[in-house]
Scaffold this active site. Structure first.
Site, mmCIF file in Angstrom:
data_model
loop_
_atom_site.group_PDB
_atom_site.id
_atom_site.type_symbol
_atom_site.label_atom_id
_atom_site.label_comp_id
_atom_site.label_asym_id
_atom_site.label_seq_id
_atom_site.Cartn_x
_atom_site.Cartn_y
_atom_site.Cartn_z
ATOM 1 N N ASP A 303 -57.242 12.170 67.439
ATOM 2 C CA ASP A 303 -58.671 12.433 67.368
ATOM 3 C C ASP A 303 -59.295 12.431 68.769
ATOM 4 O OD1 ASP A 303 -60.926 12.969 65.815
ATOM 5 O OD2 ASP A 303 -61.523 10.867 65.760
ATOM 6 N N GLU A 350 -56.956 17.211 68.042
ATOM 7 C CA GLU A 350 -58.284 17.494 67.494
ATOM 8 C C GLU A 350 -59.170 17.913 68.666
ATOM 9 O OE1 GLU A 350 -62.063 17.358 67.276
ATOM 10 O OE2 GLU A 350 -61.597 15.214 67.498
ATOM 11 N N ASP A 403 -64.987 14.709 57.791
ATOM 12 C CA ASP A 403 -66.397 14.617 58.196
ATOM 13 C C ASP A 403 -67.256 15.732 57.621
ATOM 14 O OD1 ASP A 403 -66.242 12.279 59.697
ATOM 15 O OD2 ASP A 403 -65.736 13.330 61.548
#
Length: 515
Positions: A303, A350, A403
């Protein structure tokens, strides 16, 4: 660009679903028979990948992205049925948990109820370990093999219990030593061993599940946040690796600057790394962190990849995201070391959001695939990088992430201009946006496509897993057993047909570490 990550050599498709969202009997999804049933469905429906959010032990707020250790597992995922079957628990010990909702996770109730039967099971295990150890291996061997993180984590959890769950920087000075276990009393030593027992159960059950997934040719994709939680064993036991002052206060914290979506920026509050210190130690802490994750997963999504190039540093004295500044990350010096240690590069970067060409260049030089989100594509601009005709093979295409809203929720929340562009681009009427996205994503050039589990059920915004920036009400969605059974009965054959048509039936992955 030629991606060096070997795992992306074949076309495939996957589903994003956190284990907590599976059906189950104890108030939350677990690693027992329901996970195997989910893997069976994935294989039958032509999928080759199961992606989750981080699986560590959550604290206040219940976010899997703020865990007490990035190497530990979440005890809530332990299958209590195995403890009943091995006579460490009676059916009556789990009756109350069976009464919890099957539609949403009540973390408050779990916190109050879940550990009581586990403590009873531990007491029984201490008296007669053979029943579990015959299946899971020696408890003592597990503790030795994972001592590099387990000892510090167990001490951290024990002292947190002593200090009424306060964050470690609020503990008294005498509790600041990670070697404190040398002076714990007998009850606290018992607690220390109990915390290790929870990890023994989690890791043993996860290992068996991963072996089962490998037999079904389903690879597991994990998720590793670049930053660790402030109140975590990661920070408490390795303070020299972070920008932390001698008195325990943070010099600066992580976040992102003001942008189109948030005029004040975002203050995450995670301590920042002392990258010079990491370089001096040859990045061993990071390498070990990755190794721990690869014991659980075949592939790791990292991430906020951008922070390896440059990261937003917010002085802790200001605690105002708009007052931060960009600092230089470790760049290819870090990734050269990772390439040496992990030559097959089982990583996914990401790289969403406000990403510049230098960040993309770093990802390409590191040899990692990036990400695109189809929900972000329909702004009316044919040059949008996330539209299927602008993608490349090394970009993993998601219909949405944890998300995002569900595709149906997204469609009804955006303006009519975006909906019109969506319908015209995909040549659909918009009545089933989740399935429309799946079909067109499958037919894209991207080697891997990942879809939201909620979209397979055509669910709306009430099934959204997380709303960023909202402190409460997240992480609670669960698939009911009725929904799961209906999904299997009505959609398995259709999904497999779509995968077949788009040449996505190949798994293309050999497990990196299953033994």
């Amino acid at each position: 660009m030629k991606v060096k990550s070997e795992w992306l050599s074949h076309r495939g498709c996957g589903v994003l679903l956190h284990p907590s969202s599976l059906p189950g009997s104890y108030g939350i999804g677990n690693l027992g028979s329901i996970s195997r049933e989910w893997i069976d469905f994935l294989a039958d429906a032509g999928f080759s990948h199961w992606q989750t959010c981080p699986v560590g032990p959550t604290g206040y707020g219940d976010s899997p992205y703020q865990v007490f250790s990035s190497s530990a597992g979440n005890p809530y995922f332990i299958d209590l049925s195995a403890l009943v079957e091995n006579s460490y628990l009676e059916h009556e010990d789990v009756v109350t948990l069976r009464s919890l909702s099957g539609e949403r996770i009540d973390y408050g109730e779990l916190y109050q109820l879940f550990f009581t039967p586990l403590r009873k099971a531990f007491d029984a295990f201490k008296k007669n370990p053979s029943s579990l150890e015959d299946s899971y291996g020696k408890f003592s061997d597990f503790k030795k093999r994972h001592a590099h993180w387990l000892e510090g984590f167990a001490v951290f959890q024990t002292l947190k219990r002593r200090n009424q769950s306060k964050p470690w920087w609020e503990w008294p000075a005498e509790d600041q030593d990670p070697l404190k276990y040398r002076s714990l009393d007998s009850d606290e030593m018992h607690e220390l061993d109990f915390q290790s027992f929870l990890q023994y159960l989690f890791y043993s059950q996860w290992r068996d599940l991963r072996i089962y997934a490998s037999q079904k040719e389903i690879s597991l994709i994990g998720d590793l946040p670049i930053y660790v939680a402030p109140d975590s064993a990661d920070v408490w036991t390795n303070r020299d690796l972070f920008q932390i002052k001698a008195n325990g206060t943070f010099e600066a914290v992580a976040g992102v600057p003001p942008d189109y979506f948030n005029e004040m920026g975002q203050l995450w509050g995670n301590p920042l790394y002392d990258w010079q210190r990491h370089k001096e130690t040859d990045y061993q802490w990071w390498i070990q962190r990755a190794c721990d994750q690869l014991e659980l997963f075949d592939i790791i999504r990292i991430d906020h990849f951008r922070a390896f190039h440059d990261y937003w540093s917010i002085p802790s004295s200001l605690m105002d995201a708009s007052k931060g500044e960009w600092e230089t990350g470790p760049g290819m010096d870090f990734w050269n070391r990772m390439q040496e240690r992990f030559p097959k590069l089982p990583f996914l970067a990401e790289d969403l959001g406000d990403i510049n060409d230098k960040v993309r260049a770093l990802r390409e030089q590191a040899g990692l695939p990036g990400m695109a989100v189809l929900q972000f594509a329909f702004d009316g601009n044919p040059g949008n990088l996330y539209l299927p005709h602008n993608l490349s093979k090394e970009i993993v295409l998601y219909t949405g992430t944890h998300d995002n809203d569900t595709s149906l929720g997204w469609y009804h929340s955006v303006d009519e201009g975006s909906r019109s562009f969506f319908r015209r681009y995909l040549n659909v009427d918009g009545s089933s946006p989740g399935w429309d996205m799946l079909r067109h994503a499958y037919r894209s050039v991207s080697q891997l496509v990942v879809v939201l589990a909620q979209d397979l059920l055509s669910l709306g915004s009430d099934a959204r897993f997380n709303v960023p920036g909202v402190a409460s009400g997240n992480w609670g969605w669960r698939m009911t057993n009725a929904q799961f059974q209906q999904l299997k009965q009505e959609s398995t054959s259709y999904l497999r047909e779509q995968a077949l048509l788009a040449d996505r039936l190949h798994s293309g992955l050999q497990s990196t570490q299953v033994t």
